[in-house]
Design an enzyme around this catalytic site. Structure first.
Site, PDB file in Angstrom:
ATOM      1  N   ARG A 174       0.390  -1.154   0.543  1.00 41.64           N
ATOM      2  CA  ARG A 174       0.160   0.280  -0.176  1.00 41.64           C
ATOM      3  C   ARG A 174       1.160   1.169   0.171  1.00 41.64           C
ATOM      4  NH1 ARG A 174      -4.760   1.130   4.122  1.00 41.64           N
ATOM      5  NH2 ARG A 174      -2.684   1.712   5.935  1.00 41.64           N
ATOM      6  N   THR A 183      -1.411   7.411   0.482  1.00 39.05           N
ATOM      7  CA  THR A 183      -2.589   6.985  -0.514  1.00 39.05           C
ATOM      8  C   THR A 183      -3.533   5.522   0.277  1.00 39.05           C
ATOM      9  OG1 THR A 183      -1.877   6.172  -2.530  1.00 39.05           O
ATOM     10  CG2 THR A 183      -1.745   8.923  -1.965  1.00 39.05           C
ATOM     11  N   ASP A 243       0.353  -2.830  12.688  1.00 35.83           N
ATOM     12  CA  ASP A 243       0.807  -3.349  10.855  1.00 35.83           C
ATOM     13  C   ASP A 243       1.173  -5.233  11.271  1.00 35.83           C
ATOM     14  OD1 ASP A 243       2.696  -4.145   9.293  1.00 35.83           O
ATOM     15  OD2 ASP A 243       2.403  -2.311   8.450  1.00 35.83           O
ATOM     16  N   ASP A 276       4.478  -5.623   9.877  1.00 30.85           N
ATOM     17  CA  ASP A 276       5.740  -5.755  10.933  1.00 30.85           C
ATOM     18  C   ASP A 276       5.726  -6.350  11.833  1.00 30.85           C
ATOM     19  OD1 ASP A 276       6.768  -4.217   8.972  1.00 30.85           O
ATOM     20  OD2 ASP A 276       5.566  -2.035  10.045  1.00 30.85           O
TER      21      ASP A 276
HETATM   22  C1  PRP Z   1      -1.430  -4.325   4.127  1.00 25.73           C
HETATM   23  C2  PRP Z   1      -2.024  -5.552   4.683  1.00 25.73           C
HETATM   24  C3  PRP Z   1      -3.038  -6.056   3.129  1.00 25.73           C
HETATM   25  C4  PRP Z   1      -3.245  -4.288   3.326  1.00 25.73           C
HETATM   26  C5  PRP Z   1      -4.679  -3.886   3.663  1.00 25.73           C
HETATM   27  O1  PRP Z   1      -0.146  -4.558   3.459  1.00 25.73           O
HETATM   28  O2  PRP Z   1      -1.520  -7.584   4.456  1.00 25.73           O
HETATM   29  O3  PRP Z   1      -1.637  -6.314   2.311  1.00 25.73           O
HETATM   30  O4  PRP Z   1      -2.295  -3.734   3.545  1.00 25.73           O
HETATM   31  O5  PRP Z   1      -5.037  -2.669   3.064  1.00 25.73           O
HETATM   32  P1  PRP Z   1      -6.411  -2.550   2.267  1.00 25.73           P
HETATM   33  O6  PRP Z   1      -7.101  -3.049   2.511  1.00 25.73           O
HETATM   34  O7  PRP Z   1      -6.168  -1.242   2.695  1.00 25.73           O
HETATM   35  O8  PRP Z   1      -4.868  -2.597   1.211  1.00 25.73           O
HETATM   36  P2  PRP Z   1       0.670  -3.942   3.772  1.00 25.73           P
HETATM   37  O9  PRP Z   1       0.630  -3.012   2.062  1.00 25.73           O
HETATM   38  O10 PRP Z   1       1.194  -3.173   4.879  1.00 25.73           O
HETATM   39  O11 PRP Z   1       2.286  -4.934   2.907  1.00 25.73           O
HETATM   40  P3  PRP Z   1       2.700  -5.868   3.766  1.00 25.73           P
HETATM   41  O12 PRP Z   1       1.765  -7.256   3.681  1.00 25.73           O
HETATM   42  O13 PRP Z   1       4.132  -6.033   2.993  1.00 25.73           O
HETATM   43  O14 PRP Z   1       3.202  -4.803   5.006  1.00 25.73           O
HETATM   44  N1  URA Z   2      -2.309  -3.330   7.402  1.00 24.05           N
HETATM   45  C1  URA Z   2      -2.358  -3.572   8.555  1.00 24.05           C
HETATM   46  O1  URA Z   2      -0.759  -4.099   8.424  1.00 24.05           O
HETATM   47  N2  URA Z   2      -3.435  -3.037   9.318  1.00 24.05           N
HETATM   48  C2  URA Z   2      -4.048  -2.195   9.113  1.00 24.05           C
HETATM   49  O2  URA Z   2      -4.494  -2.140   9.996  1.00 24.05           O
HETATM   50  C3  URA Z   2      -4.164  -1.939   7.867  1.00 24.05           C
HETATM   51  C4  URA Z   2      -3.435  -2.233   7.084  1.00 24.05           C
END
Ligand code: PRP
Ligand code: URA
Length: 208
Positions: free
Chosen positions: A103, A107, A199, A202
């Site tokens: 993400r 945005t 997160d 993380d």
């Molecule tokens: C997080 C999560 C989803 C997304 C959800 O991933 O694991 O993939 O955000 O958010 P959304 O419904 O608003 O799209 P992130 O982009 O943080 O990547 P990561 O899994 O690598 O931490």
């Molecule tokens: N992705 C995450 O990991 N946590 C949130 O709360 C939203 C998106």
């Protein structure tokens, strides 16, 4: 059924521990896997089976088994990786595809950066995994990508959802069954789920 929110004490118990900021990485990873496994019982309720003959020590009998090779587990990277073993514990023979999405921090728009899917995925029953369903952008794009590859049977499973994300997926992909252990209150101004768990990527991989 299009959206299932779990109302089960065992799942509530584990999600409560998962949310706590005091829960360390190892326990967080174990909980994500355990919750996924428990949710899978419901998500695979209609898994296709075939008949087999089994010899018990006493006699032979006809039994039903799931065609594991017809199942594809597709985690959305990174955080979806934490859920894969929860499904693999039930169906070790299931194939795994990967979709990489991140993400945009400002945005919250999803960006695809990787995609590798098993051959013949268009004929498989796909379970798409991501612990967090926030705006729904990542899930919708990943579902769209699977559909472009010809996949017809898709279920999406997240541990924490919220009204915004559930509504977006249901509207854009009404044919996809959505399983969330809980539907949280709302998103904050940074598009994080409240109360949520922070997160997920993380916390799974110790990148905080
Ligand atoms: C997080 C999560 C989803 C997304 C959800 O991933 O694991 O993939 O955000 O958010 P959304 O419904 O608003 O799209 P992130 O982009 O943080 O990547 P990561 O899994 O690598 O931490
Ligand atoms: N992705 C995450 O990991 N946590 C949130 O709360 C939203 C998106």
């Amino acid at each position: 059924m299009a959206v299932m929110v779990f109302d089960h004490p065992l799942i509530k118990h584990k999600v409560a521990i998962l949310r706590s900021k005091e829960t360390p990485m190892k326990e967080f990873r174990e909980l994500v896997e355990e919750i996924t496994l428990v949710m899978s019982y419901e998500a695979f309720k209609d898994a296709p089976t075939h008949k087999v003959t089994v010899e018990t020590p006493l006699e032979s009998c006809e039994q039903e088994m799931v065609q594991e090779r017809s199942i594809a587990i597709v985690p959305i990277l990174r955080a979806g990786l934490g859920m894969v073993n929860g499904v693999h514990k039930i169906f070790p023979g299931a194939r795994v595809g990967h979709i990489g999405m991140y993400r945009d921090e400002e945005t919250a728009e999803p960006h695809e950066y990787y995609c590798k899917l098993p051959e013949g995925i268009e004929k498989m029953n796909v379970i798409l995994l991501d612990p967090m369903l926030a705006t729904g952008g990542s899930a919708c794009d990943a579902i769209g990508l699977l559909k472009k590859r010809g996949v017809k049977n898709i279920k999406f499973m997240a541990i924490i959802g919220c009204p915004e994300g559930i509504e977006k997926v249901s509207k854009e992909h009404p044919d996809v069954d959505v399983y969330v252990s809980t539907c949280d209150r709302q998103l904050n101004e940074k598009h994080y789920i409240l109360p949520g768990l922070g997160d997920a990527g993380d916390r799974l991989f110790g990148t905080i």
